[in-house]
Each structure stands twice: as structure tokens, then as C-alpha cells.
Design a protein around this motif. Structure first.
Motif, PDB file in Angstrom:
ATOM      1  N   GLY A  67       9.041  -2.040   1.225  1.00  0.00           N
ATOM      2  CA  GLY A  67       9.439  -0.737  -0.437  1.00  0.00           C
ATOM      3  C   GLY A  67      10.411  -0.439  -1.066  1.00  0.00           C
ATOM      4  N   VAL A  68      11.163  -0.009   0.065  1.00  0.00           N
ATOM      5  CA  VAL A  68      12.719  -0.137  -0.819  1.00  0.00           C
ATOM      6  C   VAL A  68      13.230  -1.145  -0.797  1.00  0.00           C
ATOM      7  CG1 VAL A  68      14.923   0.564   0.308  1.00  0.00           C
ATOM      8  CG2 VAL A  68      13.066   2.307   0.395  1.00  0.00           C
ATOM      9  N   VAL A  69      12.823  -2.432  -0.589  1.00  0.00           N
ATOM     10  CA  VAL A  69      13.402  -3.801  -0.290  1.00  0.00           C
ATOM     11  C   VAL A  69      12.936  -4.215  -1.710  1.00  0.00           C
ATOM     12  CG1 VAL A  69      13.783  -6.023   0.687  1.00  0.00           C
ATOM     13  CG2 VAL A  69      14.257  -4.383   2.001  1.00  0.00           C
ATOM     14  N   GLY A  88       0.814  -0.976   0.419  1.00  0.00           N
ATOM     15  CA  GLY A  88       0.180   0.186   0.184  1.00  0.00           C
ATOM     16  C   GLY A  88       0.370   1.421   0.171  1.00  0.00           C
ATOM     17  N   LEU A  89       2.043   1.213  -0.841  1.00  0.00           N
ATOM     18  CA  LEU A  89       2.995   2.564  -0.493  1.00  0.00           C
ATOM     19  C   LEU A  89       2.060   3.548  -2.428  1.00  0.00           C
ATOM     20  CD1 LEU A  89       6.307   0.785  -0.509  1.00  0.00           C
ATOM     21  CD2 LEU A  89       5.088   1.579   0.982  1.00  0.00           C
ATOM     22  N   THR A  90       2.399   4.321  -1.784  1.00  0.00           N
ATOM     23  CA  THR A  90       2.409   5.454  -2.970  1.00  0.00           C
ATOM     24  C   THR A  90       3.131   5.346  -4.354  1.00  0.00           C
ATOM     25  OG1 THR A  90       3.539   7.394  -2.186  1.00  0.00           O
ATOM     26  CG2 THR A  90       1.421   7.316  -1.862  1.00  0.00           C
ATOM     27  N   SER A  91       3.246   5.593  -5.588  1.00  0.00           N
ATOM     28  CA  SER A  91       4.446   5.390  -6.302  1.00  0.00           C
ATOM     29  C   SER A  91       5.579   6.240  -5.888  1.00  0.00           C
ATOM     30  CB  SER A  91       4.065   6.392  -7.802  1.00  0.00           C
ATOM     31  OG  SER A  91       4.184   7.663  -7.711  1.00  0.00           O
ATOM     32  N   GLU A  92       5.517   7.167  -4.953  1.00  0.00           N
ATOM     33  CA  GLU A  92       6.991   7.711  -4.590  1.00  0.00           C
ATOM     34  C   GLU A  92       7.439   7.148  -3.180  1.00  0.00           C
ATOM     35  OE1 GLU A  92       4.240  10.572  -4.162  1.00  0.00           O
ATOM     36  OE2 GLU A  92       5.356  10.516  -6.794  1.00  0.00           O
ATOM     37  N   GLY A  93       7.268   5.609  -2.995  1.00  0.00           N
ATOM     38  CA  GLY A  93       7.467   4.879  -1.931  1.00  0.00           C
ATOM     39  C   GLY A  93       6.598   5.209  -0.801  1.00  0.00           C
ATOM     40  N   TYR A  94       5.586   6.347  -0.280  1.00  0.00           N
ATOM     41  CA  TYR A  94       4.753   6.785   1.236  1.00  0.00           C
ATOM     42  C   TYR A  94       3.940   5.984   1.646  1.00  0.00           C
ATOM     43  CZ  TYR A  94       8.845  10.224   0.406  1.00  0.00           C
ATOM     44  OH  TYR A  94       9.421  11.303   0.662  1.00  0.00           O
ATOM     45  N   ALA A  95       4.625   5.289   2.427  1.00  0.00           N
ATOM     46  CA  ALA A  95       2.873   4.529   2.961  1.00  0.00           C
ATOM     47  C   ALA A  95       1.563   5.529   3.194  1.00  0.00           C
ATOM     48  CB  ALA A  95       3.151   4.089   4.808  1.00  0.00           C
ATOM     49  N   ASN A  96       0.443   4.844   2.426  1.00  0.00           N
ATOM     50  CA  ASN A  96      -1.012   5.532   2.536  1.00  0.00           C
ATOM     51  C   ASN A  96      -0.922   4.784   4.096  1.00  0.00           C
ATOM     52  OD1 ASN A  96      -1.478   6.900  -0.214  1.00  0.00           O
ATOM     53  ND2 ASN A  96      -1.796   4.564  -0.653  1.00  0.00           N
ATOM     54  N   VAL A  97      -1.866   5.446   5.674  1.00  0.00           N
ATOM     55  CA  VAL A  97      -2.181   5.540   6.011  1.00  0.00           C
ATOM     56  C   VAL A  97      -2.594   4.122   6.645  1.00  0.00           C
ATOM     57  CG1 VAL A  97      -3.055   6.061   7.768  1.00  0.00           C
ATOM     58  CG2 VAL A  97      -1.920   7.636   6.867  1.00  0.00           C
ATOM     59  N   ASP A  98      -4.033   3.479   5.265  1.00  0.00           N
ATOM     60  CA  ASP A  98      -4.465   2.626   5.582  1.00  0.00           C
ATOM     61  C   ASP A  98      -4.272   2.102   3.318  1.00  0.00           C
ATOM     62  OD1 ASP A  98      -4.660   3.405   7.915  1.00  0.00           O
ATOM     63  OD2 ASP A  98      -7.452   3.253   7.664  1.00  0.00           O
ATOM     64  N   GLY A  99      -3.465   1.017   3.293  1.00  0.00           N
ATOM     65  CA  GLY A  99      -3.236   1.250   2.166  1.00  0.00           C
ATOM     66  C   GLY A  99      -2.688  -0.515   1.703  1.00  0.00           C
ATOM     67  N   ALA A 100      -4.500  -1.070   0.203  1.00  0.00           N
ATOM     68  CA  ALA A 100      -3.919  -2.447   0.270  1.00  0.00           C
ATOM     69  C   ALA A 100      -4.525  -3.329   1.553  1.00  0.00           C
ATOM     70  CB  ALA A 100      -2.563  -2.542  -0.324  1.00  0.00           C
ATOM     71  N   GLY A 101      -4.965  -3.292   2.293  1.00  0.00           N
ATOM     72  CA  GLY A 101      -5.648  -3.999   3.071  1.00  0.00           C
ATOM     73  C   GLY A 101      -4.262  -3.452   4.315  1.00  0.00           C
ATOM     74  N   PHE A 102      -3.300  -3.037   4.808  1.00  0.00           N
ATOM     75  CA  PHE A 102      -2.264  -3.025   5.714  1.00  0.00           C
ATOM     76  C   PHE A 102      -2.900  -1.710   6.612  1.00  0.00           C
ATOM     77  CE2 PHE A 102       0.710  -5.278   4.815  1.00  0.00           C
ATOM     78  CZ  PHE A 102       1.843  -5.022   6.046  1.00  0.00           C
TER      79      PHE A 102
END
Ligand SMILES: Nc1ncnc2c1ncn2[C@@H]1O[C@H](COP(=O)(O)OP(=O)(O)O)[C@@H](O)[C@H]1O
Ligand SMILES: [Mg+2]
Length: 475
Positions: free
Chosen positions: A66-68, A41-55
Motif C-alpha cells: 500500500g505504501v508503494v 483491501g486496505l482502509t483509507s488510513e492504509g491498514y489492511a483489513n483482515v480479509d479485504g478485496a479477496g485478500f
């Protein structure tokens, strides 16, 4: 025996045995509690949405993962491993699964627990080697003759059971298939009926049946049946084009581990697993290093011809501190091997003794030479609010209704014991609600649960109280 039950009409006989279910399937049940996790659930810049993709929450850890993922995709992660550290129930397994989702669909995910290596039958290192093989996928393309269409009719025909004289057996099954171009009625062998039941195929589903092997595959639900209130998890597909009977390029995913074990136990048949299972002519019954090398050689040939493609997956070793020094050394070697999957390790230990040694104390119970290869990501404890959100997500996935008081109560339970405990109350509570004839879980169900079961902390507290009572009585 077969002859009396198999198809007898103009349509070709479908009496070949079904492809063996591989042991990778058995592992999928371990992933079920994480089915709401679709990715990091990360944005294209690699930041996490507070709630994203179930996470929900856990943003630092998700961004680090995400970096990994980026490193893996740019092939800069080989020879290294990701180590997740954090308290139980803080989403370590969920993160590992999310990483594998981010690497692509159909990427094999092979979870194991450190203590699985201690078996009396198999060498410790062999268990690790097998897990690594199961985490490397092979996508095989082949052209097959199939029947494909939307199921318009599904009628099993029963006959007297010729063996016992009592009861009935299915003698054949009639299935109607519809495409844009036309319809066709097939009369199929009862073994295929079993496969149809197993895949839970009903009228309105789009399916295909392989002519040669009789393998049945459910593609999805015909979109003519799509309705707004249906489950999100259902995939809707258009009515297939072309004729019902056609040639089609099929893609099949197997793992190197599947091929190893298929070759160790060769069996007849024409499905892909048995064809691939006789790559290496041998009467072997055990997977050996030599067999693995032979399988590799043949696989390499297929890859060079463009028939197959290697899909490196993820091997996830939970409770990695349970491995001993011998395993850790072997793990270092496996990480170096040219065809290694991505390795994710997890533990909830701080400084501890490395198993198999008497004096080496190391962070997370992992020897320093392996730690040096690891990127370490820590998971944080959840807030009450976050626990509430995860509980609600799981309830939605499992189709359970919760009253607001229940959600609040479970969030509280999660905060005082653990997220996992709160989640585990859901299913039994739904059974209690069902028994009481309610569709919604109410506070009384949770209270009844608390009377029936203990959480870990209460249980431990009660036992230590009892012990002091016992010792008092003894003295
Ligand atoms: N941040 C999160 N968002 C959504 N679900 C989560 C989150 N963290 C954990 N879960 C779910 O909670 C349960 C326990 O988490 P799990 O990953 O097994 O914890 P751990 O492996 O650290 O013990 C799983 O069902 C998992 O999918
Ligand atoms: Mg776990």
C-alpha cells in the motif's frame, strides 16, 4: 467469395475484418487463478483489513505494498522497484496483481518469468524491453458510428456450403437491438457471428457493434435480467438511451508493445489497430529500437493533441533470480528510462549466486546495485485457517460446492504441502464429483485424487526411498 455471403439489405455492410487479437490477451490466462483478488483491501488510513478485496491475511506485506502504491501515485517511485520475497504459494503474484489493481482499472499488467529471456530467437535484453513496452498503456479516444442496444433476437441463417456441397454455413445473422428509444433489426455478415460467439453474447446482453469495422463488444447484461441468485461477477447495465444507430466516443486501450508489433507487421483494414499499425510507414517485420523511437514520437504527438493518454502499468518479473548479470544491468538502465512502468520483482531464493557470474553471491541472487533500488517486502507462510479461507474463496469463484470435511482436508493438505497444491486439487476433484453425478465435492473425491496424484514432498520422498532401494540392490 465474400460478396456471396455479405449483407445485401439496406443496412450497411459489415464485412470488414475483425480487429486482430493482440498478444496481450494470451497473457491474461496467467492471471485467471488470481481472479478473486480485487486489490490490496486496505482502509483509507492504509491498514489492511483482515480479509479485504479477496485478500486473506498477509497483512504486513499488503500494508507495505500500500505504501508503494502511494509512492507510485505521488510519482516518488521512479527508478525504483518492488521486490517480493517469500516461499512459493505465499501470494507474491497475487500481491503484484493487487498493486496493479490499486493503480487503477485498465492499468496494463505484464507478467513474465525470469527464464523467459532465454530464447534462441530473441536477444535476452529484447525480451525485457518488450515486456516493458507491453506494460505501458495508451488510452485512445475516438468518435465512431455504432449500433448499440440490448439483444432481443439472435438468429443465424444457414445456407448450403457452396464449397463442399456437404454441411451448412452461416450465410448471415439477424440481430435485434433495443434501446429506450426504439428497436432495430440488423442483418450482419457471418464474420460478425463468429465474434458474437467468441464474446459469448446471448439475448439480453447489451452490446455495441462498430459500423465501420464490425467489431462487436459486450457491455454487460441488461439489468432487466438481473436476478438475486446471479453470479456476482456479472456487470448489469441499463438499457442504452438514444437511437440504436449513433455516434459515440469510444475509448480503446492498447499498449506500446501492441503498437510496436502492429507497426512491424502492417496490415490493411480500418480498425484502430491497423490504423495505429501504419503510424510508421515501413516494410519492417521486426521490432527495433528505431521503430520504438518512431512509435514513441507519433504517440507523443497524439498525447499532445489530447487524443491519447499514457497509462503506465506494471511489469512483473517472477523468479527474478533466473535473470543473469547482463539482464540485471539492462534492467537498471530500463528503470532509468523516462517512460518506465512500475517494476515488481519476485523470488523465493535466499543468498545465491548471481547467474552469469562465477563468484558474486548476493541476497536473492540479485546484484547489489539493483537491490539498492529495491524496496523489499517479505510474504509469510499461511496458517491452516487462512488456507481454508483461500480455498473456500476460490471454490466460490469457480462455482464449486465443498463439504465441510473437504474444506478441512484441503486446508490440511495446504498446510503440509502448499497453498497452491491445495488449490490445484479443486478442479480435478470437481471433475471426479461431476463424474459421480454429484454437485458437491466430497471427501472421497479428494481421497481418490490423493491416490492418483502425489504432492511434491511425497513424490520427492518416494523417489529418494526408491533410490536407496536401487542402490541397495546394486550393492
Ligand atoms: N492471501 C491470499 N488471499 C487470497 N488468495 C491468495 C492469497 N495468497 C495467495 N493466494 C492465491 O493462492 C494462489 C497461489 O498464490 P501465488 O500468488 O501464485 O503465490 P506465489 O506467487 O508466491 O508463488 C493464487 O491463486 C493466489 O491468488
Ligand atoms: Mg508466483
Amino acid at each position: 467469395m465474400k460478396a456471396s455471403t455479405s449483407a445485401s439489405t439496406a443496412t450497411p455492410a459489415h464485412n470488414a475484418p475483425l480487429p486482430p487479437t493482440t498478444s496481450s490477451n494470451a497473457r491474461s490466462s496467467r492471471i485467471a487463478p488470481h481472479s478473486h483478488i480485487k486489490g490490496l483491501g486496505l482502509t483509507s488510513e492504509g491498514y489492511a483489513n483482515v480479509d479485504g478485496a479477496g485478500f486473506i491475511g498477509q497483512t504486513n506485506a499488503r500494508e507495505a505494498c500500500g505504501v508503494v502504491v502511494d509512492l507510485i501515485k505521488s510519482r516518488k517511485f521512479s527508478g525504483r522497484a518492488l521486490l517480493l520475497v517469500g516461499a512459493p504459494g505465499t501470494g507474491k503474484t497475487a500481491l503484484a496483481l493487487a498493486v496493479s489493481h490499486e493503480l487503477g482499472t485498465k492499468v496494463p499488467f505484464c507478467p513474465m518469468v525470469g527464464s523467459e529471456v532465454y530464447s534462441t530467437e530473441v536477444k535476452k535484453t529484447e525480451v525485457l524491453a518488450e515486456a516493458f513496452r507491453r506494460a505501458i498503456g495508451l488510452r485512445i479516444k475516438e468518435t465512431k458510428e455504432i449500433y448499440e442496444g440490448e439483444v432481443t433476437e439472435l438468429t443465424p441463417t444457414e445456407a448450403e456450403n457452396p464449397l463442399s456441397g456437404y454441411g451448412k454455413t452461416v450465410s448471415h445473422v439477424v440481430i435485434g437491438l433495443k434501446t429506450v428509444k426504439g428497436t432495430k433489426q440488423l442483418r450482419l455478415d457471418p464474420t460478425i457471428y463468429e465474434a458474437i460467439l467468441k464474446e459469448k453474447i446471448v439475448v439480453g446482453d447489451v452490446v455495441y457493434i462498430e459500423q465501420q469495422t464490425g467489431a462487436v463488444k459486450r457491455v454487460g447484461r441488461s439489468d432487466a435480467y438481473a436476478a438475486s441468485y446471479d453470479l456476482e461477477s456479472e456487470t448489469y447495465v441499463p438499457l442504452p438511451k438514444g437511437e440504436v444507430h449513433k455516434r459515440k466516443e469510444l475509448v480503446q486501450d492498447v499498449t506500446l508493445g501492441d503498437l510496436d508489433s502492429a507497426n512491424a507487421r502492417p496490415q490493411g483494414g480500418q480498425d484502430i489497430m491497423s490504423v495505429m499499425g501504419s503510424l510508421v510507414k515501413s516494410g519492417r517485420t521486426e521490432v527495433t529500437d528505431k521503430l520504438r523511437r518512431e512509435v514513441n514520437k507519433v504517440v507523443k504527438g497524439y498525447v499532445d493533441q489530447g487524443v491519447a493518454e499514457v497509462v503506465p502499468g506494471v511489469v512483473f518479473i517472477d523468479e527474478v533470480h533466473m535473470l543473469d548479470i547482463e539482464c540485471f544491468t539492462y534492467l537498471n538502465a530500463l528503470l532509468e528510462s523516462p517512460m518506465a512502468p512500475t517494476v515488481i520483482l519476485a523470488t523465493n531464493r535466499g543468498n545465491s549466486l548471481v547467474r552469469g557470474t562465477t563468484d558474486i553471491v548476493s541476497p536473492h541472487g540479485v546484484p547489489v546495485d539493483l537491490l539498492d533500488r529495491c524496496m523489499i517486502v517479505k510474504t509469510d507462510a499461511y496458517t491452516r485457517e487462512q488456507i481454508g479461507k483461500v480455498v473456500q474463496t476460490r471454490a466460490n469463484v469457480e462455482g464449486l460446492k465443498l463439504s465441510p470435511e473437504v474444506l478441512n482436508k484441503l486446508a490440511g493438505e495446504g498446510e503440509s504441502s502448499s497453498l497452491r497444491y491445495a488449490l490445484q486439487l479443486l478442479t480435478p476433484a470437481s471433475i471426479l464429483a461431476h463424474l459421480a453425478g454429484r454437485a458437491q465435492i466430497e471427501l472421497e473425491d479428494i481421497n481418490e485424487m490423493n491416490e492418483l496424484f502425489l504432492d511434491a514432498k511425497t513424490s520427492a520422498a518416494m523417489i529418494s526411498e526408491n533410490r536407496s532401494v536401487d542402490t541397495e540392490m546394486a550393492s
